[in-house]
Design a protein around this motif. Structure first.
Motif, PDB file in Angstrom:
ATOM      1  N   THR A   1       0.809  -1.225   0.000  1.00 32.39           N
ATOM      2  CA  THR A   1       0.000   0.000   0.000  1.00 32.39           C
ATOM      3  C   THR A   1       0.840   1.273   0.000  1.00 32.39           C
ATOM      4  N   PHE A   2       2.164   1.119  -0.019  1.00 30.44           N
ATOM      5  CA  PHE A   2       3.045   2.287  -0.060  1.00 30.44           C
ATOM      6  C   PHE A   2       4.233   1.929  -0.951  1.00 30.44           C
ATOM      7  N   ASN A   3       4.980   2.941  -1.330  1.00 27.40           N
ATOM      8  CA  ASN A   3       6.169   2.690  -2.131  1.00 27.40           C
ATOM      9  C   ASN A   3       7.284   2.156  -1.250  1.00 27.40           C
ATOM     10  N   ALA A   4       7.771   0.985  -1.577  1.00 30.55           N
ATOM     11  CA  ALA A   4       8.875   0.410  -0.794  1.00 30.55           C
ATOM     12  C   ALA A   4      10.088   1.323  -0.878  1.00 30.55           C
ATOM     13  N   PRO A   5      10.844   1.467   0.226  1.00 25.41           N
ATOM     14  CA  PRO A   5      12.016   2.342   0.195  1.00 25.41           C
ATOM     15  C   PRO A   5      13.029   1.873  -0.847  1.00 25.41           C
ATOM     16  N   THR A   6      13.740   2.817  -1.406  1.00 22.04           N
ATOM     17  CA  THR A   6      14.730   2.506  -2.426  1.00 22.04           C
ATOM     18  C   THR A   6      15.814   1.597  -1.855  1.00 22.04           C
ATOM     19  N   VAL A   7      16.208   0.609  -2.637  1.00 23.00           N
ATOM     20  CA  VAL A   7      17.266  -0.315  -2.215  1.00 23.00           C
ATOM     21  C   VAL A   7      18.512   0.474  -1.811  1.00 23.00           C
ATOM     22  N   ALA A   8      19.087   0.118  -0.662  1.00 20.09           N
ATOM     23  CA  ALA A   8      20.324   0.703  -0.132  1.00 20.09           C
ATOM     24  C   ALA A   8      20.146   2.128   0.373  1.00 20.09           C
ATOM     25  N   SER A   9      18.891   2.636   0.421  1.00 20.75           N
ATOM     26  CA  SER A   9      18.664   3.958   1.008  1.00 20.75           C
ATOM     27  C   SER A   9      18.525   3.875   2.515  1.00 20.75           C
ATOM     28  N   TYR A  10      18.617   2.665   3.071  1.00 24.74           N
ATOM     29  CA  TYR A  10      18.484   2.440   4.499  1.00 24.74           C
ATOM     30  C   TYR A  10      19.445   1.317   4.882  1.00 24.74           C
ATOM     31  N   SER A  11      19.593   1.109   6.171  1.00 20.55           N
ATOM     32  CA  SER A  11      20.479   0.044   6.640  1.00 20.55           C
ATOM     33  C   SER A  11      19.700  -0.916   7.527  1.00 20.55           C
ATOM     34  N   LEU A  12      20.176  -2.140   7.598  1.00 20.68           N
ATOM     35  CA  LEU A  12      19.554  -3.166   8.437  1.00 20.68           C
ATOM     36  C   LEU A  12      20.524  -3.514   9.554  1.00 20.68           C
ATOM     37  N   PRO A  13      20.187  -3.223  10.797  1.00 20.45           N
ATOM     38  CA  PRO A  13      21.116  -3.474  11.903  1.00 20.45           C
ATOM     39  C   PRO A  13      21.317  -4.963  12.151  1.00 20.45           C
ATOM     40  N   ILE A  14      22.451  -5.306  12.724  1.00 21.15           N
ATOM     41  CA  ILE A  14      22.696  -6.689  13.136  1.00 21.15           C
ATOM     42  C   ILE A  14      21.902  -6.935  14.422  1.00 21.15           C
ATOM     43  N   ILE A  15      21.006  -7.908  14.382  1.00 16.57           N
ATOM     44  CA  ILE A  15      20.136  -8.179  15.527  1.00 16.57           C
ATOM     45  C   ILE A  15      20.727  -9.253  16.426  1.00 16.57           C
ATOM     46  N   ASP A  16      21.236 -10.321  15.840  1.00 19.38           N
ATOM     47  CA  ASP A  16      21.705 -11.451  16.631  1.00 19.38           C
ATOM     48  C   ASP A  16      22.497 -12.383  15.711  1.00 19.38           C
ATOM     49  N   LYS A  17      23.204 -13.306  16.310  1.00 15.74           N
ATOM     50  CA  LYS A  17      23.845 -14.367  15.544  1.00 15.74           C
ATOM     51  C   LYS A  17      22.803 -15.429  15.231  1.00 15.74           C
ATOM     52  N   ALA A  18      22.738 -15.847  13.982  1.00 14.09           N
ATOM     53  CA  ALA A  18      21.786 -16.892  13.600  1.00 14.09           C
ATOM     54  C   ALA A  18      22.132 -18.192  14.320  1.00 14.09           C
ATOM     55  N   ALA A  19      21.152 -18.819  14.918  1.00 14.60           N
ATOM     56  CA  ALA A  19      21.374 -20.040  15.684  1.00 14.60           C
ATOM     57  C   ALA A  19      21.574 -21.240  14.766  1.00 14.60           C
TER      58      ALA A  19
END
Length: 616
Positions: A27-45
């Motif tokens: 329902t909205f325009n997805a943000p442009t690729v690489a215009s934002y960052s994804l924080p490291i949340i945890d180590k994958a188990a």
């Protein structure tokens, strides 16, 4: 077919109301690729899993070479907004990948069953038949047993509960919260998607953003490496400089976290200075310790229940799935789980305002029989002292071992960090950006402060807006619940998405008599305080349904209609509650205004909630 749906019947949108956003176009325009960052949340188990070919592998063997999207499902799930949603979104991604072979070679989809008793490798192979493609790496997994599965669920914080019938027999269904995990090539969780945020378009954008991030980092490393070697540095000097560079970057990230949490002058737009008790100044160490405690199920009597199981991060730090809370062993709680966004500003806590500090408040749910059920304060203190992963953490934060005071101070410190604002409304109202909101939102604000008079209780100030007067009011909701006659039949949910009609008389035989709720009167014993409850803040209100102290109103539209009719008349009804005569257009504008109060940092706070607990 092992499952209850296939690729064929996922092609059409399910015929059901209240479908999750993932079923419909974005329902909205997805943000442009690489215009934002994804924080490291945890180590994958990691953990042992079985492929459809009965090959025993570790999850980590399926990570590292590609970006991974991991979902937990069971093949016979009938809740359209549960496991079928996760599979449908993966199916949409698969179809996208078939047309983008370069992207397909860099992404792996993993669907892991949490019902190994039924979902054997053979059953998962049959389930996967209509989904698999030679062009897309989509693997279907199960485990050898529930014993092999449980550590994986625990590490991914997946709460899965079997549903039993009245005879105590397993019904074949599970109660669970849907989550999908985005995992980078360093085997780190970078995003966690719940029902409200699971959409093929946004997942694809996040995958492409991670790929762009990796490309940028590789380019920078090559450039820096070349410069170092061209300058004639030997390998030892190069390694030392590279280590120092990484250390500086790490310290900078920690510095930003310290600013975010500890510097009260850098709060999101729209909030006033943060009130902090003199005897509990905020530090990053305290917040990290408080976060660990907040999500630790071992703090309950039977090690199954944490604070976060009623205050779920991706559900507005409340609970969207239940009108009133449920504690350990399914014990009923009378009232709705309130959000803890911006709770630092509350001068009264609990719906009836019976506590006045977060440090004290935390002990009520820890000790309540129908919540976490600990027998005493000393029991909780001794349990924390006995847990090896807490060793040294209280000493680091408070220079002393755990006790009643600093346990409350740590959890309160984390709760005070959950400040969310800088919403579209704030950008328009405080930052004076005229295009930050729609005309409907602007009209909704005029209705809110004018004809509807909502701002009498949900207050705004010149420089900030908490949208609460921190007072208590009788709207008639409590009166109606206390005085209304039970219907002959009641609707009971017996499994996710499965409801049946039950005679109230039959239900009363097997259920505990529901205690009356008189609100503030229970604290003061003043008859004028009957059915008074605290005014909640409206910030992030669109995330925290259902509404009112008893969760009796399921949508913002229902809330506005309730106030438009003037509440429910009773002898102590607040004089501010009266019929509003709002038109349908005005009520729609009010809804638009309320949606504009969602803070811009919600996803950041949710991501931080699932960061690796300190000390583990």
């Amino acid at each position: 077919m092992a499952g209850m749906f296939s690729a064929a019947n996922l092609s059409a949108e399910p015929a059901q109301s209240n479908l999750a956003p993932g079923y419909s176009p974005l329902t909205f325009n997805a943000p442009t690729v690489a215009s934002y960052s994804l924080p490291i949340i945890d180590k994958a188990a990691d953990g042992e899993v079985l492929t459809t070919a009965k090959q025993l592998v570790h999850l980590h063997e399926l990570m590292g070479d590609k970006i991974v999207l991991l979902s937990f499902i069971y093949s016979t799930c009938s809740d359209v907004n549960g496991c079928p949603l996760a599979t449908m979104v993966f199916h949409k991604i698969k179809r996208r990948l078939q047309n983008e072979p370069e992207l397909a070679g860099k992404l792996r989809l993993l669907t892991l069953s949490f019902n190994p008793e039924h979902d054997t490798p053979e059953a998962m192979r049959e389930y996967a038949q209509s989904f698999i493609s030679d062009k897309v790496d989509w693997q279907f997994l199960t485990t050898q047993s529930e014993q092999k599965l449980q550590p994986i669920l625990d590490q991914y914080q997946q709460s899965i509960q079997k549903v039993y019938d009245e005879k105590g027999e397993f019904t074949g269904t599970f109660s669970h919260i849907l989550r999908v995990y985005l995992i980078d090539t360093d085997k780190q969780v970078r995003n966690i998607y719940s029902v409200s945020f699971l959409h093929a378009d946004t997942l694809i954008n996040d995958v492409k953003t991670l790929l762009s991030e990796a490309h940028t980092q590789n380019t920078e490393v090559v450039s820096e490496d070349s410069a170092l070697f061209q300058a004639g540095d030997n390998k030892q000097n190069y390694a030392q400089q590279n280590y120092q560079t990484q250390s500086i970057a790490l310290n900078q990230r920690l510095g930003k976290a310290a600013d975010l949490y500890a510097n009260t002058q850098q709060l999101p737009l729209g909030l006033p200075p943060l009130p902090v008790p003199q005897n509990n100044p905020i530090t990053v160490d305290k917040i990290a310790l408080g976060r660990k405690l907040f999500y630790d199920r071992r703090l309950s009597l039977n090690n199954t229940f944490s604070c976060a199981m009623c205050h779920i991060p991706e559900q507005g730090f409340s609970s969207n799935e239940m009108a009133t809370a449920v504690g350990i062993e399914g014990r009923s709680v009378r009232r709705n789980s309130p959000t803890i966004y911006n709770i630092a500003y509350a001068t009264m806590l609990f719906h009836d305002g019976r506590e006045n500090s977060l440090e004290q408040q935390v002990w009520a749910p820890l000790l309540a029989h129908n919540e976490m059920a600990n027998p005493s304060i000393g029991y909780v203190v001794d349990k924390i002292k006995s847990l090896a992963d807490y060793e040294g953490l209280f000493e680091k934060s408070f220079a002393k071992e755990p006790d009643m005071l600093n346990i409350g101070q740590a959890i309160a410190s984390y709760e005070r960090s959950l400040n969310s604002a800088n919403s579209a409304f704030d950008q328009w109202f405080f930052a004076k950006k005229s295009d930050a909101v729609s005309d409907a939102v602007k009209q909704g604000y005029q209705v809110f402060t004018g004809k509807a008079g909502c701002s009498h209780c949900h207050t705004l100030d010149k420089g900030f807006a908490l949208f609460t007067d921190n007072q208590l009011h009788n709207t008639g909701i409590g009166y109606r619940e206390s005085m209304h006659k039970e219907p002959e039949k009641q609707t009971v949910q017996v499994a996710p998405g499965v409801f049946i009609e039950v005679d109230s008389q039959d239900l009363s035989v097997i259920s505990e008599t529901k205690a009356n709720d008189l609100g503030r009167y229970e604290i003061t014993q003043d008859p004028q305080d009957r059915w008074k409850y605290k005014t909640p803040s409206l910030r992030n209100i669109a995330l925290t349904a259902p509404y009112m102290h008893n969760g009796s109103l399921s949508s913002l539209e229902e809330v506005i209609q309730f106030y438009n009719q003037g509440g429910v008349d009773n002898e102590t009804l607040d004089p501010l509650i009266k019929p509003l005569s709002l038109t349908e257009t005005e009520m729609g504008e009010l809804v638009a205004f309320l949606h504009a109060l969602t803070g811009s940092n919600v996803s950041e706070l949710v991501a931080d909630a699932y960061a690796a607990p300190v000390g583990n």
